[in-house]
Design a protein around this motif. Structure first.
Motif, PDB file in Angstrom:
ATOM      1  N   LEU A  75    -117.576  96.082  37.972  1.00 25.75           N
ATOM      2  CA  LEU A  75    -117.731  94.779  38.637  1.00 25.75           C
ATOM      3  C   LEU A  75    -116.414  94.005  38.682  1.00 25.75           C
ATOM      4  O   LEU A  75    -116.347  92.907  39.228  1.00 25.75           O
ATOM      5  N   HIS A  76    -115.340  94.580  38.080  1.00 26.24           N
ATOM      6  CA  HIS A  76    -113.986  94.001  38.143  1.00 26.24           C
ATOM      7  C   HIS A  76    -113.961  92.551  37.667  1.00 26.24           C
ATOM      8  O   HIS A  76    -113.316  91.696  38.278  1.00 26.24           O
ATOM      9  N   MET A  77    -114.720  92.273  36.600  1.00 21.98           N
ATOM     10  CA  MET A  77    -114.716  90.912  36.068  1.00 21.98           C
ATOM     11  C   MET A  77    -113.463  90.680  35.241  1.00 21.98           C
ATOM     12  O   MET A  77    -113.039  91.539  34.477  1.00 21.98           O
ATOM     13  N   ASN A  78    -112.851  89.519  35.423  1.00 18.92           N
ATOM     14  CA  ASN A  78    -111.895  89.031  34.440  1.00 18.92           C
ATOM     15  C   ASN A  78    -111.889  87.518  34.536  1.00 18.92           C
ATOM     16  O   ASN A  78    -112.509  86.928  35.426  1.00 18.92           O
ATOM     17  N   ALA A  79    -111.207  86.868  33.623  1.00 21.88           N
ATOM     18  CA  ALA A  79    -111.285  85.403  33.535  1.00 21.88           C
ATOM     19  C   ALA A  79    -110.682  84.742  34.762  1.00 21.88           C
ATOM     20  O   ALA A  79    -110.965  83.588  35.056  1.00 21.88           O
ATOM     21  N   LYS A  80    -109.834  85.486  35.514  1.00 19.69           N
ATOM     22  CA  LYS A  80    -109.107  84.848  36.615  1.00 19.69           C
ATOM     23  C   LYS A  80    -109.757  85.065  37.975  1.00 19.69           C
ATOM     24  O   LYS A  80    -109.465  84.333  38.915  1.00 19.69           O
ATOM     25  N   TRP A  85    -114.446  80.892  38.394  1.00 20.00           N
ATOM     26  CA  TRP A  85    -115.808  80.377  38.601  1.00 20.00           C
ATOM     27  C   TRP A  85    -116.860  81.415  38.289  1.00 20.00           C
ATOM     28  O   TRP A  85    -117.936  81.085  37.776  1.00 20.00           O
ATOM     29  N   ASN A  86    -116.620  82.693  38.618  1.00 17.17           N
ATOM     30  CA  ASN A  86    -117.687  83.670  38.342  1.00 17.17           C
ATOM     31  C   ASN A  86    -117.818  83.953  36.848  1.00 17.17           C
ATOM     32  O   ASN A  86    -118.913  84.211  36.369  1.00 17.17           O
ATOM     33  N   ALA A  87    -116.689  83.856  36.100  1.00 21.96           N
ATOM     34  CA  ALA A  87    -116.793  84.021  34.648  1.00 21.96           C
ATOM     35  C   ALA A  87    -117.587  82.854  34.047  1.00 21.96           C
ATOM     36  O   ALA A  87    -118.446  83.046  33.187  1.00 21.96           O
ATOM     37  N   LEU A  88    -117.324  81.645  34.559  1.00 18.90           N
ATOM     38  CA  LEU A  88    -118.031  80.452  34.066  1.00 18.90           C
ATOM     39  C   LEU A  88    -119.536  80.577  34.331  1.00 18.90           C
ATOM     40  O   LEU A  88    -120.365  80.343  33.450  1.00 18.90           O
ATOM     41  N   ALA A  89    -119.887  80.979  35.576  1.00 20.17           N
ATOM     42  CA  ALA A  89    -121.307  81.116  35.933  1.00 20.17           C
ATOM     43  C   ALA A  89    -121.968  82.195  35.073  1.00 20.17           C
ATOM     44  O   ALA A  89    -123.121  82.058  34.655  1.00 20.17           O
ATOM     45  N   LEU A  90    -121.202  83.286  34.801  1.00 18.81           N
ATOM     46  CA  LEU A  90    -121.755  84.370  33.976  1.00 18.81           C
ATOM     47  C   LEU A  90    -122.046  83.885  32.561  1.00 18.81           C
ATOM     48  O   LEU A  90    -123.121  84.140  32.015  1.00 18.81           O
TER      49      LEU A  90
END
Lengths: 130, 209
Positions: A75-80, A85-90
Protein backbone atom coordinates in the motif's frame (compact mmCIF):
# COMPACT_ATOMS: atom_id res chain seq x y z
CA UNK A 1 7.65 10.30 -5.84
CA UNK A 2 5.52 13.26 -6.91
CA UNK A 3 8.66 15.18 -7.90
CA UNK A 4 9.29 12.39 -10.32
CA UNK A 5 5.85 12.86 -11.90
CA UNK A 6 6.28 16.64 -12.10
CA UNK A 7 9.73 16.81 -13.66
CA UNK A 8 9.71 13.78 -15.93
CA UNK A 9 7.55 14.41 -18.98
CA UNK A 10 7.41 10.71 -19.78
CA UNK A 11 5.24 10.26 -16.70
CA UNK A 12 2.59 12.81 -17.75
CA UNK A 13 0.08 10.06 -18.45
CA UNK A 14 0.23 9.05 -14.75
CA UNK A 15 -2.19 10.79 -12.40
CA UNK A 16 -0.45 13.07 -9.88
CA UNK A 17 0.17 11.46 -6.50
CA UNK A 18 0.41 7.83 -7.66
CA UNK A 19 3.38 6.41 -5.74
CA UNK A 20 6.43 5.34 -7.72
CA UNK A 21 6.65 1.54 -7.47
CA UNK A 22 9.49 -0.90 -8.06
CA UNK A 23 9.73 -4.62 -8.65
CA UNK A 24 12.21 -4.93 -5.78
CA UNK A 25 9.69 -3.38 -3.37
CA UNK A 26 6.91 -5.80 -4.36
CA UNK A 27 9.19 -8.86 -4.31
CA UNK A 28 10.53 -7.94 -0.85
CA UNK A 29 6.98 -7.56 0.45
CA UNK A 30 5.92 -10.83 -1.19
CA UNK A 31 8.82 -12.89 0.25
CA UNK A 32 8.27 -11.43 3.73
CA UNK A 33 4.52 -12.15 3.49
CA UNK A 34 5.09 -15.75 2.41
CA UNK A 35 7.39 -16.32 5.40
CA UNK A 36 5.01 -14.57 7.81
CA UNK A 37 2.07 -16.64 6.49
CA UNK A 38 3.82 -20.02 6.29
CA UNK A 39 5.11 -20.04 9.88
CA UNK A 40 1.69 -19.54 11.58
CA UNK A 41 0.09 -22.19 9.32
CA UNK A 42 2.94 -24.62 10.06
CA UNK A 43 2.66 -23.98 13.80
CA UNK A 44 -1.07 -24.80 13.82
CA UNK A 45 -1.18 -27.56 11.16
CA UNK A 46 2.03 -29.28 12.24
CA UNK A 47 0.97 -29.54 15.89
CA UNK A 48 3.90 -27.62 17.36
CA UNK A 49 3.19 -28.63 20.94
CA UNK A 50 3.23 -24.98 22.03
CA UNK A 51 0.65 -24.27 24.75
CA UNK A 52 -2.54 -22.78 23.24
CA UNK A 53 -2.49 -19.36 25.03
CA UNK A 54 1.14 -18.78 24.01
CA UNK A 55 0.43 -19.99 20.47
CA UNK A 56 -2.45 -17.48 20.17
CA UNK A 57 -0.12 -14.62 21.16
CA UNK A 58 2.45 -15.84 18.59
CA UNK A 59 -0.21 -16.03 15.85
CA UNK A 60 -1.45 -12.50 16.59
CA UNK A 61 2.13 -11.17 16.61
CA UNK A 62 2.81 -12.70 13.16
CA UNK A 63 -0.45 -11.20 11.84
CA UNK A 64 0.41 -7.75 13.21
CA UNK A 65 3.87 -7.82 11.57
CA UNK A 66 2.41 -9.01 8.26
CA UNK A 67 -0.18 -6.20 8.28
CA UNK A 68 2.67 -3.69 8.64
CA UNK A 69 4.61 -5.40 5.80
CA UNK A 70 1.56 -5.14 3.50
CA UNK A 71 0.99 -1.50 4.46
CA UNK A 72 4.58 -0.54 3.69
CA UNK A 73 5.41 -2.65 0.61
CA UNK A 74 2.00 -3.06 -1.10
CA UNK A 75 0.00 0.00 0.00
CA UNK A 76 3.15 2.22 -0.06
CA UNK A 77 2.26 3.88 3.24
CA UNK A 78 4.67 6.28 4.85
CA UNK A 79 4.31 9.35 7.04
CA UNK A 80 4.84 11.70 4.09
CA UNK A 81 2.49 10.29 1.41
CA UNK A 82 -0.46 12.60 0.62
CA UNK A 83 1.02 15.24 2.91
CA UNK A 84 0.60 12.97 5.93
CA UNK A 85 -3.20 12.98 5.70
CA UNK A 86 -3.61 9.27 4.95
CA UNK A 87 -1.33 8.31 7.85
CA UNK A 88 -3.39 10.58 10.14
CA UNK A 89 -6.69 9.07 8.93
CA UNK A 90 -5.24 5.56 9.38
CA UNK A 91 -4.15 6.25 12.96
CA UNK A 92 -7.62 7.63 13.77
CA UNK A 93 -9.36 4.57 12.30
CA UNK A 94 -7.02 2.11 14.01
CA UNK A 95 -7.73 3.80 17.38
CA UNK A 96 -11.49 3.44 16.73
CA UNK A 97 -11.15 -0.21 15.68
CA UNK A 98 -9.09 -1.00 18.78
CA UNK A 99 -11.74 0.66 21.00
CA UNK A 100 -14.55 -1.30 19.29
CA UNK A 101 -12.68 -4.62 19.48
CA UNK A 102 -11.33 -4.40 23.02
CA UNK A 103 -14.51 -2.74 24.32
CA UNK A 104 -16.78 -5.44 22.86
CA UNK A 105 -14.64 -8.30 24.14
CA UNK A 106 -14.25 -6.72 27.59
CA UNK A 107 -17.92 -5.82 28.10
CA UNK A 108 -19.27 -9.10 26.74
CA UNK A 109 -16.81 -11.12 28.84
CA UNK A 110 -18.08 -9.37 31.98
CA UNK A 111 -21.66 -9.87 30.87
CA UNK A 112 -21.00 -13.59 30.41
CA UNK A 113 -19.32 -14.07 33.80
CA UNK A 114 -22.03 -12.05 35.61
CA UNK A 115 -24.96 -13.76 33.88
CA UNK A 116 -27.46 -15.81 35.83
CA UNK A 117 -26.43 -19.44 35.58
CA UNK A 118 -27.93 -21.20 32.57
CA UNK A 119 -29.99 -24.39 32.66
CA UNK A 120 -26.89 -26.59 32.49
CA UNK A 121 -25.15 -24.80 35.37
CA UNK A 122 -28.39 -24.83 37.40
CA UNK A 123 -28.58 -28.62 37.15
CA UNK A 124 -24.99 -28.83 38.39
CA UNK A 125 -25.83 -26.54 41.31
CA UNK A 126 -28.97 -28.53 42.24
CA UNK A 127 -27.08 -31.82 41.94
CA UNK A 128 -24.27 -30.58 44.22
CA UNK A 129 -26.64 -28.97 46.73
CA UNK A 130 -26.40 -30.47 50.23
CA UNK B 1 2.14 23.95 14.81
CA UNK B 2 4.90 26.52 15.02
CA UNK B 3 3.74 28.95 12.32
CA UNK B 4 0.20 30.23 11.67
CA UNK B 5 -1.27 29.28 8.30
CA UNK B 6 -3.27 32.51 7.78
CA UNK B 7 -2.98 36.01 9.23
CA UNK B 8 -5.24 39.03 9.03
CA UNK B 9 -3.90 42.48 8.12
CA UNK B 10 -5.00 45.54 10.06
CA UNK B 11 -7.60 46.45 7.42
CA UNK B 12 -9.10 42.96 7.75
CA UNK B 13 -7.77 41.44 4.52
CA UNK B 14 -6.48 37.88 4.95
CA UNK B 15 -2.82 37.05 4.35
CA UNK B 16 -2.18 33.47 3.24
CA UNK B 17 1.20 32.01 4.00
CA UNK B 18 0.65 28.48 2.68
CA UNK B 19 0.82 29.51 -0.98
CA UNK B 20 2.84 26.39 -1.84
CA UNK B 21 -0.07 24.15 -0.89
CA UNK B 22 2.24 22.02 1.24
CA UNK B 23 -0.56 21.13 3.62
CA UNK B 24 -2.85 19.78 0.94
CA UNK B 25 -2.94 16.19 -0.32
CA UNK B 26 -1.36 15.70 -3.74
CA UNK B 27 -4.42 14.03 -5.17
CA UNK B 28 -7.91 14.30 -3.75
CA UNK B 29 -9.20 11.11 -5.40
CA UNK B 30 -6.51 8.86 -3.94
CA UNK B 31 -6.94 10.33 -0.46
CA UNK B 32 -10.74 10.13 -0.76
CA UNK B 33 -10.53 6.49 -1.78
CA UNK B 34 -8.22 5.82 1.15
CA UNK B 35 -10.83 7.37 3.51
CA UNK B 36 -13.45 5.05 1.96
CA UNK B 37 -11.17 2.05 2.62
CA UNK B 38 -10.77 3.13 6.24
CA UNK B 39 -14.57 3.31 6.63
CA UNK B 40 -14.61 -0.23 5.21
CA UNK B 41 -12.02 -1.12 7.84
CA UNK B 42 -14.50 0.08 10.48
CA UNK B 43 -17.11 -2.36 9.08
CA UNK B 44 -14.62 -5.21 9.25
CA UNK B 45 -13.56 -4.09 12.74
CA UNK B 46 -17.19 -4.42 13.90
CA UNK B 47 -17.54 -7.83 12.25
CA UNK B 48 -14.29 -9.00 13.88
CA UNK B 49 -15.61 -7.75 17.24
CA UNK B 50 -18.86 -9.68 16.66
CA UNK B 51 -16.91 -12.81 15.82
CA UNK B 52 -14.66 -12.26 18.85
CA UNK B 53 -17.71 -12.15 21.13
CA UNK B 54 -19.72 -14.96 19.51
CA UNK B 55 -16.94 -17.11 18.03
CA UNK B 56 -17.03 -19.67 20.86
CA UNK B 57 -20.82 -19.96 21.15
CA UNK B 58 -21.25 -23.28 19.35
CA UNK B 59 -24.78 -24.09 20.65
CA UNK B 60 -23.66 -27.74 20.93
CA UNK B 61 -22.93 -27.60 17.19
CA UNK B 62 -19.64 -28.00 15.31
CA UNK B 63 -16.65 -25.87 16.30
CA UNK B 64 -13.99 -24.40 14.07
CA UNK B 65 -11.68 -27.30 14.89
CA UNK B 66 -14.37 -29.72 13.61
CA UNK B 67 -15.14 -27.78 10.42
CA UNK B 68 -12.11 -25.96 9.07
CA UNK B 69 -9.98 -27.62 6.41
CA UNK B 70 -6.74 -25.71 6.95
CA UNK B 71 -5.17 -27.09 3.75
CA UNK B 72 -7.96 -25.45 1.76
CA UNK B 73 -7.51 -22.20 3.72
CA UNK B 74 -3.74 -22.33 3.08
CA UNK B 75 -4.37 -22.70 -0.67
CA UNK B 76 -6.83 -19.79 -0.58
CA UNK B 77 -4.38 -17.63 1.36
CA UNK B 78 -1.64 -18.43 -1.17
CA UNK B 79 -3.95 -17.56 -4.09
CA UNK B 80 -4.80 -14.17 -2.57
CA UNK B 81 -1.17 -13.44 -1.72
CA UNK B 82 -0.02 -14.26 -5.27
CA UNK B 83 -2.82 -12.07 -6.65
CA UNK B 84 -1.40 -9.21 -4.59
CA UNK B 85 1.98 -9.43 -6.29
CA UNK B 86 0.46 -9.90 -9.76
CA UNK B 87 -1.40 -6.62 -9.14
CA UNK B 88 1.98 -5.15 -8.19
CA UNK B 89 3.32 -6.27 -11.59
CA UNK B 90 0.31 -4.58 -13.21
CA UNK B 91 1.28 -1.32 -11.46
CA UNK B 92 4.87 -1.70 -12.67
CA UNK B 93 3.66 -2.35 -16.24
CA UNK B 94 1.48 0.76 -16.04
CA UNK B 95 4.41 2.84 -14.81
CA UNK B 96 6.45 1.58 -17.78
CA UNK B 97 3.56 2.67 -20.06
CA UNK B 98 3.07 -0.94 -21.11
CA UNK B 99 -0.65 -1.14 -21.87
CA UNK B 100 -0.71 -4.80 -22.93
CA UNK B 101 1.36 -5.82 -19.90
CA UNK B 102 -1.02 -3.92 -17.63
CA UNK B 103 -4.09 -5.63 -19.08
CA UNK B 104 -2.40 -9.05 -18.97
CA UNK B 105 -1.48 -8.72 -15.29
CA UNK B 106 -4.95 -7.38 -14.46
CA UNK B 107 -6.47 -10.47 -16.12
CA UNK B 108 -4.13 -12.78 -14.15
CA UNK B 109 -5.13 -10.97 -10.93
CA UNK B 110 -8.81 -11.31 -11.83
CA UNK B 111 -8.43 -15.03 -12.49
CA UNK B 112 -6.72 -15.51 -9.11
CA UNK B 113 -9.54 -13.54 -7.46
CA UNK B 114 -12.10 -15.76 -9.17
CA UNK B 115 -10.18 -18.87 -7.98
CA UNK B 116 -10.28 -17.54 -4.43
CA UNK B 117 -14.04 -17.00 -4.69
CA UNK B 118 -14.60 -20.47 -6.16
CA UNK B 119 -12.72 -22.14 -3.28
CA UNK B 120 -14.58 -20.03 -0.71
CA UNK B 121 -17.97 -20.80 -2.27
CA UNK B 122 -17.07 -24.51 -2.29
CA UNK B 123 -16.24 -24.24 1.43
CA UNK B 124 -19.49 -22.40 2.22
CA UNK B 125 -21.51 -24.89 0.18
CA UNK B 126 -19.84 -27.78 1.99
CA UNK B 127 -20.58 -26.27 5.42
CA UNK B 128 -24.25 -25.60 4.57
CA UNK B 129 -24.55 -29.06 3.01
CA UNK B 130 -23.43 -30.81 6.24
CA UNK B 131 -25.85 -28.70 8.31
CA UNK B 132 -23.34 -26.08 9.48
CA UNK B 133 -25.10 -23.12 7.86
CA UNK B 134 -25.31 -19.59 9.28
CA UNK B 135 -28.45 -20.43 11.30
CA UNK B 136 -26.80 -23.35 13.15
CA UNK B 137 -25.07 -21.36 15.93
CA UNK B 138 -23.89 -17.86 16.86
CA UNK B 139 -20.36 -18.96 15.92
CA UNK B 140 -21.47 -19.87 12.39
CA UNK B 141 -23.64 -16.73 12.01
CA UNK B 142 -20.70 -14.48 12.82
CA UNK B 143 -18.36 -16.66 10.70
CA UNK B 144 -20.53 -16.37 7.60
CA UNK B 145 -21.10 -12.63 8.19
CA UNK B 146 -17.36 -11.87 8.46
CA UNK B 147 -15.94 -14.21 5.81
CA UNK B 148 -18.93 -13.60 3.52
CA UNK B 149 -18.48 -9.82 3.66
CA UNK B 150 -14.83 -10.24 2.73
CA UNK B 151 -15.81 -12.57 -0.12
CA UNK B 152 -18.38 -10.03 -1.35
CA UNK B 153 -15.63 -7.39 -1.46
CA UNK B 154 -13.41 -9.73 -3.49
CA UNK B 155 -16.34 -10.34 -5.86
CA UNK B 156 -16.80 -6.60 -6.48
CA UNK B 157 -13.02 -6.28 -6.85
CA UNK B 158 -13.15 -8.87 -9.65
CA UNK B 159 -16.06 -7.03 -11.32
CA UNK B 160 -14.02 -3.81 -11.11
CA UNK B 161 -10.98 -5.59 -12.61
CA UNK B 162 -13.04 -6.70 -15.61
CA UNK B 163 -14.48 -3.20 -16.14
CA UNK B 164 -11.01 -1.68 -15.81
CA UNK B 165 -9.53 -4.06 -18.39
CA UNK B 166 -12.22 -2.95 -20.86
CA UNK B 167 -11.65 0.73 -20.08
CA UNK B 168 -7.87 0.52 -20.43
CA UNK B 169 -8.28 -1.46 -23.64
CA UNK B 170 -10.66 1.13 -25.11
CA UNK B 171 -9.23 4.45 -23.86
CA UNK B 172 -5.58 3.51 -23.23
CA UNK B 173 -3.38 4.83 -20.44
CA UNK B 174 -5.12 8.13 -19.74
CA UNK B 175 -4.75 10.00 -16.45
CA UNK B 176 -8.27 8.94 -15.47
CA UNK B 177 -7.44 5.28 -16.10
CA UNK B 178 -4.15 5.37 -14.20
CA UNK B 179 -6.04 6.93 -11.30
CA UNK B 180 -8.55 4.05 -11.42
CA UNK B 181 -5.79 1.44 -11.55
CA UNK B 182 -4.13 3.06 -8.51
CA UNK B 183 -7.45 3.11 -6.56
CA UNK B 184 -8.19 -0.54 -7.34
CA UNK B 185 -4.62 -1.35 -6.30
CA UNK B 186 -5.36 0.06 -2.85
CA UNK B 187 -8.69 -1.81 -2.73
CA UNK B 188 -7.09 -5.13 -3.70
CA UNK B 189 -4.17 -4.87 -1.25
CA UNK B 190 -6.58 -3.74 1.47
CA UNK B 191 -8.61 -6.95 0.99
CA UNK B 192 -5.42 -8.95 1.43
CA UNK B 193 -4.72 -7.09 4.69
CA UNK B 194 -8.23 -7.96 5.95
CA UNK B 195 -7.65 -11.59 4.93
CA UNK B 196 -4.56 -11.70 7.22
CA UNK B 197 -6.94 -10.96 10.10
CA UNK B 198 -9.45 -13.55 8.86
CA UNK B 199 -7.04 -16.46 8.47
CA UNK B 200 -5.30 -15.71 11.77
CA UNK B 201 -8.28 -14.81 13.96
CA UNK B 202 -10.97 -17.05 12.45
CA UNK B 203 -9.28 -20.06 10.87
CA UNK B 204 -5.98 -20.61 12.72
CA UNK B 205 -7.11 -19.53 16.21
CA UNK B 206 -10.50 -21.18 15.64
CA UNK B 207 -8.77 -24.49 14.90
CA UNK B 208 -7.03 -24.52 18.28
CA UNK B 209 -8.84 -26.53 20.90
Amino acid sequence: MSDHAHHDHDDDFLETGIPHVSKKEYLTGFVLSVILTAIPFALVMGGSGVATPLLMVILLAFAAVQVVVHMVYFLHMNAKSEGGWNALALIFTVVLVVIVLSGSLWVMHHLNTNMMPGAHEMQEIIKNAP
Amino acid sequence: MAEPIALTREDGAPVFLDTQGRHHPENGSLLGFWIYLLSDLMIFGCLFATFGVLGRNFAAGPSGADLFDLKLVAVNTAVLLVSSITYGFAMIAMQARNKRGLIAWLIVTGLLGATFLAIELYEFHHFIHIGAGPQRSAFLSSFFALVGTHGLHVFFGVVWLIVLCLQVNKHGLTRANTRRVACLSMFWHFLDVVWIGVFTFVYLMGSLR
